[in-house]
Design a protein around this motif. Structure first.
Motif, PDB file in Angstrom:
ATOM      1  N   ALA A  28      56.798 -28.247   0.028  1.00 44.88           N
ATOM      2  CA  ALA A  28      57.341 -28.985   1.170  1.00 44.88           C
ATOM      3  C   ALA A  28      58.421 -28.184   1.895  1.00 44.88           C
ATOM      4  N   ASN A  84      55.948 -27.167   9.969  1.00 46.47           N
ATOM      5  CA  ASN A  84      55.689 -28.411  10.696  1.00 46.47           C
ATOM      6  C   ASN A  84      54.945 -29.348   9.756  1.00 46.47           C
ATOM      7  N   PRO A  85      55.663 -30.238   9.043  1.00 45.70           N
ATOM      8  CA  PRO A  85      55.017 -31.114   8.067  1.00 45.70           C
ATOM      9  C   PRO A  85      53.855 -31.929   8.634  1.00 45.70           C
ATOM     10  N   ARG A 115      66.216 -30.389  -0.890  1.00 43.99           N
ATOM     11  CA  ARG A 115      66.336 -31.098   0.379  1.00 43.99           C
ATOM     12  C   ARG A 115      65.320 -32.233   0.435  1.00 43.99           C
ATOM     13  N   GLU A 116      65.568 -33.173   1.337  1.00 45.78           N
ATOM     14  CA  GLU A 116      64.724 -34.359   1.426  1.00 45.78           C
ATOM     15  C   GLU A 116      63.273 -33.992   1.708  1.00 45.78           C
ATOM     16  N   PRO A 170      59.545 -34.586   3.213  1.00 46.55           N
ATOM     17  CA  PRO A 170      59.144 -35.197   4.484  1.00 46.55           C
ATOM     18  C   PRO A 170      58.074 -36.280   4.361  1.00 46.55           C
TER      19      PRO A 170
END
Length: 187
Positions: free
Chosen positions: A81, A86-87, A121-122, A124
């Motif tokens: 991730a 660009n998720p 990190r968070e 997505p």
């Protein structure tokens, strides 16, 4: 229609008695769409190879899947991730991650050290972590910290060890119920 699922085993590839393999058997009988990630080597994990294996699995799935990760593959999901520019290009409906290992643990396998610098990190996409109170690879505090950093929900499932074959949980009905509830919440 049920979301497709990609099974992401940890080191060793989740043998036939592992809950992931038993779920696959059940899903095959029910025609639920699923796929197992297939890296080059389950026993000598290489982060780049496992990322390519996840990408290859994603390319075969026609709709955004739910990732069902165990152990080292939970770290794989965080690494994968973090690399996505660009998720939205590689849509993931959600991630159900079980028994997140702590690379700083004395039990963490030396052959998996390439996964050790875990992005914090968070994520997505919606994520649920499921942990055990007596997992030899991570204390509950570590798993809860990962949940906070990744923006994930967290469920402690009791004292189940590493939630694997050695846990003697068969096809892990509790986990199936948690996955069903998680998927229902995804819409």
């Amino acid at each position: 229609m049920q979301s497709p699922v990609i099974i992401l085993p940890g080191i060793g590839g989740s043998g036939p008695q592992h809950w992931q393999s038993q779920w696959e058997d059940q899903w095959q009988a029910s025609a639920r769409p699923f796929l197992r990630m297939m890296p080059t080597d389950w026993d000598q994990p290489d982060l780049e190879d496992w990322i390519m294996a996840l990408d290859a699995a994603l390319a075969q799935i026609p709709a955004p899947p739910v990732l069902v990760a165990h152990s080292l593959s939970c770290l794989l999901v965080a690494h994968w991730a973090a690399r996505q520019q660009n998720p939205a290009l590689r849509a993931i409906k959600g991630a159900f991650m079980v028994a997140v290992p702590n690379p700083a643990s004395s039990q963490f396998p030396a052959e998996a050290l390439g996964f050790a610098s875990v992005p914090q990190r968070e994520l997505p996409f919606p994520t649920l972590l499921v942990g055990s109170e007596n997992d030899p690879y991570a204390r509950p505090e570590y798993m809860m910290r990962c949940a906070r950093n990744w923006g994930a929900g967290m469920v402690m499932a009791g004292a189940l060890g590493h939630i694997n074959e050695a846990s003697n949980i068969d096809d892990w009905p509790q986990g199936q119920a948690l996955l069903t509830a998680f998927c229902t919440g995804l819409g």
